[in-house]
Design an enzyme around this catalytic site. Structure first.
Site, short mmCIF file in Angstrom:
data_model
loop_
_atom_site.label_atom_id
_atom_site.label_comp_id
_atom_site.label_asym_id
_atom_site.label_seq_id
_atom_site.Cartn_x
_atom_site.Cartn_y
_atom_site.Cartn_z
N TYR A 184 0.90 -1.19 0.03
CA TYR A 184 0.22 -0.05 0.04
C TYR A 184 0.93 1.12 -0.01
O TYR A 184 0.74 2.22 -0.79
CB TYR A 184 -0.92 -0.21 1.21
CG TYR A 184 -1.94 1.13 1.23
CD1 TYR A 184 -2.88 1.02 0.22
CD2 TYR A 184 -1.86 2.09 2.40
CE1 TYR A 184 -3.99 2.10 0.23
CE2 TYR A 184 -2.94 3.38 2.22
CZ TYR A 184 -3.91 3.14 1.27
OH TYR A 184 -4.75 4.19 1.11
N LYS A 216 0.93 4.03 -3.15
CA LYS A 216 0.40 5.48 -2.89
C LYS A 216 1.56 6.28 -3.18
O LYS A 216 1.32 7.48 -3.62
CB LYS A 216 -0.03 5.56 -1.41
CG LYS A 216 -1.44 5.13 -1.30
CD LYS A 216 -2.48 5.41 -2.14
CE LYS A 216 -3.86 5.15 -1.92
NZ LYS A 216 -4.89 5.65 -2.90
#
Length: 243
Positions: free
Chosen positions: A148, A152
């Site tokens: 993640y 991002k």
């Protein structure tokens, strides 16, 4: 607050729940006309009635579906890339398929949608604004968040490149980077004190974000009030990344 969005057309992805839904509702309150992308046809149908929005049910990771959807869209004034997924595991147990899934949604799909939205605005001769909903995870290391965090951080890099390439045509591109945001799903996930309290202790303001507290900066960045802001990654984190 009215961010001068009356008569503007915006596309919001991931609009059927959570932060995306709150953004869509706020933009409509500010007078914007909306196109909403999502997976859940039933929720999209309800949003057609609630917000007077045009909706498209699709798999955001399907490039051909995205391209086909844009062929039938009106001229846009902006985009909010909010569709995203999170799969959390320690780095030693991270599966390649999970990493691929996060990259496919959080980076690849956002990039393709931004490409199509930019071409839509350029073809119509419109200047506009793109806002990517990133995360504080792009800026700091978080345990069990390798995939993640990476996806991002890549989104923030995409934001900066789009800022550089689209700026000469008058299209601004920014990211917002929220902390834990108390959507109904997140409120349940962070309800256990053992998980919640250490994170709250690391946030100088001592609380998590409400969805409206993420939606308002997004509306600001879409508006003419932010006409000289581009290429920024804006933490909405109560000071978490200041440590």
């Amino acid at each position: 607050m009215d961010f001068e969005l009356r008569g503007k057309h915006f596309l919001v992805t991931g609009a059927t729940s959570g932060i995306g839904l709150e953004i869509a509702r706020l933009l409509r309150e500010c007078g914007a006309d909306l196109v909403l992308f999502g997976r859940n046809q039933e929720r999209l149908k309800a949003l057609e009635h609630e917000l007077g929005a045009r909706t498209v049910a699709l798999d955001i990771t399907d490039e051909y579906a995205i391209t086909a959807a844009f062929a039938d869209l009106p001229a846009l004034d902006g985009l909010v890339n909010c569709a995203g997924i999170s799969i959390l595991d320690p780095a030693t147990r991270l599966h390649a398929a999970d990493l691929d899934a996060m990259m496919a949604t959080n980076l690849r799909a956002a990039t393709i949608v931004a490409r199509e939205a930019a071409n839509n605005m350029l073809a119509a001769g419109r200047q506009g604004s793109i806002v990517n909903v990133s995360s504080q995870a792009a800026m700091v290391a978080l345990e069990n968040h390798l995939g993640y965090c990476a996806s991002k951080a890549a989104m923030d890099a995409m934001t900066r490149v789009l800022c550089l390439e689209l700026g000469p045509q008058g299209i601004r591109v920014n990211s917002v980077n929220p902390t834990v945001t108390l959507t109904p799903m997140a409120a349940r996930a962070w309800s256990e004190p053992a998980k919640r309290d250490p994170m709250l202790a690391a946030i100088p303001l001592g609380r998590f974000a409400a969805p409206r507290e993420v939606a308002q900066p997004v509306a600001f960045l879409l508006s003419s009030a932010a006409s000289m802001i581009s290429g920024t990654c804006l933490p909405i984190d109560g000071g978490y990344t200041a440590r």
